[in-house]
Scaffold this active site. Structure first.
Site, mmCIF file in Angstrom:
data_model
loop_
_atom_site.group_PDB
_atom_site.id
_atom_site.type_symbol
_atom_site.label_atom_id
_atom_site.label_comp_id
_atom_site.label_asym_id
_atom_site.label_seq_id
_atom_site.Cartn_x
_atom_site.Cartn_y
_atom_site.Cartn_z
ATOM 1 N N PRO A 1 0.852 -1.199 0.000
ATOM 2 C CA PRO A 1 0.000 0.000 0.000
ATOM 3 C C PRO A 1 0.888 1.250 0.000
ATOM 4 C CG PRO A 1 -0.343 -1.354 1.989
ATOM 5 C CD PRO A 1 0.809 -1.936 1.268
ATOM 6 N N HIS A 2 0.521 2.227 -0.828
ATOM 7 C CA HIS A 2 1.376 3.423 -0.889
ATOM 8 C C HIS A 2 0.554 4.640 -1.270
ATOM 9 C CE1 HIS A 2 1.308 1.640 -4.933
ATOM 10 N NE2 HIS A 2 1.410 2.880 -5.389
ATOM 11 N N GLY A 3 1.126 5.798 -1.022
ATOM 12 C CA GLY A 3 0.451 7.044 -1.366
ATOM 13 C C GLY A 3 1.398 8.211 -1.207
#
Lengths: 153, 488
Positions: free
Chosen positions: A66-68
């Site tokens: 998960p990334h942002g």
């Protein structure tokens, strides 16, 4: 860029308590924010969920990244988490996800962001390493496995 | 009477020479601004081309315009996230710090050079602010690696202390020309100027972002026109309402630069270009305005005041406000040395000329001389000082890739990253065989610490990070292709 540039032993969760996607993302965001004080857990969770809406970051073999991106952070920040029971993260093979690497990058650091993601995905591609990570007993042991592997390439 | 064509040729040649001169400055480490100034002096009435220019009214008008655009661009380029940790110190330095510098220089002028106290303080207030353009160009152009917090502090200080200097200058001129109670004048004026400047800057800056995002102009070329006029409007309205127009402009720029708006990259670039042009025009004009033969007459006094400013006033200011902070002694020494003066003092020095202050001509020449020595001595010696203090950090050279993407208003295209699953059906397939929907292009693959610009025959691997430009409606389709599991 090395993984140990943005991962520290206190950014490792040995066993996630959450059982579904949002709970797990929230748990990881909080832990990361408690170690990297610039981050706000609510803002982290929001960008992570926005990214999950575009497509799942579960990339098979029990791995999710998960990334942002967030506008007001200074540098790339990462957290590793393990779920011994497994979490339904909407992976393509329908299998549960056990190993999570969460990554938050500054808004304007596209180059660092892509490099870091590629390094993480390469690290977790090795089946033997994944087995060792699942078998590790403490968070320090998990960190040491990642740090040692990180030095090799 | 010269024709308009001749005027064009003349002006163009001087500006072109200035552009070439900036190249020279990169190479030999002479601040570009100094070269522009010398070019102006060369072109002036006492140089070979003999252009006679002695019009403080025009000089001030152009100077104020130029300064407004330079401050706006400076605000746009300032990343709030970078300066936030040092913003408290910067605020102290750009208000009380400016006042301390003003008082020390003012007292020196009074007791050493025989100015009256008010005139001395006027002189002090005129040269009390550091110059954003000079500091930025020196910090950025010469590959000087400075510790981040020092660099950020210097940048935000130099960008934000001009309004205070403007305020002090106007206040002392009022005291010299009107019979006012200094105490009430200062408090009332300070409060109105700063409060109105800050509030109008915030409100109008916010309104500007909103308008840019909602106006929906068909022609991209009209957006810079919009922001260009907004700068003049914000300065004009704020100043008209007795607020500090420069403060408003800087805050509006800062606010806009840290929000998202359409055509951001091109607007930032446009204002960067405007700021450069304004700097060149301003320094050329200021060079024209000065008469070198008059400068010689203030040589002794000028050197004395320069020494007071560089060696006493500025260091005193820095050590008063930064001694018991996380800045080290060496860092404070460096910050004290990077107190470059620039165009603002020279523009401010035209204010007393227009207000009819008796000693104005003398003050103008002194200010000009001090700015010249400051840029000459401090500007050229900064790299040496940085190294001598052992504060040099290597500045990593950033490789540039086409990773920036500007979202147009109403545009359906967007840039997204995807990670290829380890067991995806596309692993070991060539890009051309993916059959991605129309209007979706893989621009870059990040793999094994390197970037690959893919061609049709590039084979994908599990774990590749793709950067794809795609139409928003195609996201689901791209997902379906990349996330199809490998058949057993």
């Amino acid at each position: 860029m090395k993984i140990t540039d943005f991962l520290t032993p206190d950014r490792v969760i040995a066993d996630l308590s959450g059982k579904e996607k949002t709970a797990v993302l929230d748990e990881m965001a909080r832990q990361l924010a408690s170690s990297d004080l610039i981050l706000e857990p609510a803002a982290c969770l929001r960008v992570l969920q926005e990214r999950e809406k575009i497509s799942t970051t579960a990339i098979g073999e029990g791995v999710a990244i998960p990334h942002g991106k967030l506008p007001n952070v200074q540098r790339v920040s990462g957290l590793f988490a393990r779920s011994l029971k497994g979490v339904d993260f909407a992976s393509l093979d329908g299998e549960p996800t056990y190993l999570f690497f969460l990554l938050i990058a500054p808004q304007d650091a596209a180059a660092d962001h892509l490099k870091a993601l590629a390094r993480i995905s390469r690290l977790l591609k090795d089946p033997a390493l994944r087995d060792r990570l699942m078998a590790a007993k403490t968070r320090q042991e998990i960190y040491d496995i990642i740090a040692t592997e990180d030095q090799k390439f | 009477m010269i024709s308009i064509e001749q005027l064009f040729i003349g002006v163009a040649l001087i500006i072109l020479l200035s552009v070439f001169a900036s190249k020279l400055s990169d190479k030999y480490g002479i601040p570009a601004l100094l070269l522009f100034l010398f070019l102006g002096m060369l072109a002036g009435s006492e140089g070979p081309s003999g252009i006679y220019f002695d019009n403080p009214w025009l000089a001030q008008g152009l100077g104020v315009t130029a300064l407004a655009f330079i401050l706006f661009s400076g605000g746009l380029d300032t990343k709030w996230a970078n300066v936030r940790p040092v913003s408290g110190f910067a605020l102290l330095l750009s208000t009380l710090g400016v006042a301390v510098t003003c008082i020390v220089v003012g007292l020196a002028a009074t007791y050493l050079l025989g100015f009256s106290l008010l005139e001395g303080l006027l002189l002090g207030s005129i040269i009390s602010s550091t110059d954003a353009a000079a500091v930025f160009s020196i910090l950025r152009s010469r590959n000087i690696g400075l510790p981040d917090r020092v660099k950020n502090l210097l940048e935000v200080e130099s960008g934000s202390n001009d309004p205070m200097a403007v305020f002090l200058t106007i206040a002392f001129i009022s005291l010299l020309t009107q019979d006012a109670n200094p105490y009430t004048l200062f408090t009332q004026m300070f409060l109105t100027q700063m409060a109105l400047g800050a509030v109008l800057g915030l409100v109008l800056g916010w309104a500007l972002v909103w308008i840019v995002n909602h106006i929906g102009l068909d022609t991209e070329g009209l957006y810079p026109v919009l922001t260009l006029s907004a700068v003049l409007f914000i300065y004009g309205v704020t100043t008209f309402a007795n607020g500090n127009g420069f403060l408003a402009i800087y805050i509006a720029g800062l606010m806009m630069g840290n929000k998202n708006f359409v055509h951001k990259t091109s607007l930032l670039r446009f204002h960067d270009a405007v700021a450069w042009l304004m700097q060149i025009v301003m320094f050329l004009m200021l060079g024209l305005q000065v008469f070198p033969s008059q400068l010689v007459t203030v040589l002794g006094e000028g050197l004395l005041l320069s020494a007071v400013l560089m060696l006493l006033a500025r260091p005193a200011t820095i050590f008063i406000f930064l001694t018991f902070t996380r800045f080290t002694f060496k860092e404070n020494l460096l910050i004290a040395w990077v107190g470059l003066r620039g165009a603002v003092p020279i523009i401010l020095a035209t204010f007393p000329l227009l207000a009819g202050i008796p000693n104005a001509g003398h003050i103008f020449n002194l200010v000009f001389f001090i700015v010249l020595t400051s840029v000459l001595f401090q500007g050229t010696s900064i790299p040496v000082v940085v190294r001598y203090l052992g504060l040099a950090t290597s500045r990593p050279s950033k490789p540039r890739y086409a990773l920036e993407f500007e979202e147009g208003q109403g545009s359906e295209a967007t840039l997204m990253d995807f990670i290829i699953p380890y067991n995806s059906a596309v692993v070991e397939k060539a890009v051309v065989d993916l059959k991605l929907p129309e209007q979706s292009v893989i621009t870059l693959i990040s793999r094994n610490n390197q970037y690959i610009v893919p061609t049709g025959t590039t084979l994908l691997q599990g774990g590749d990070v793709l950067l794809i430009i795609l139409n928003k409606v195609s996201v689901a389709e791209v997902n379906r292709i990349l996330f199809a599991p490998k058949p057993h």
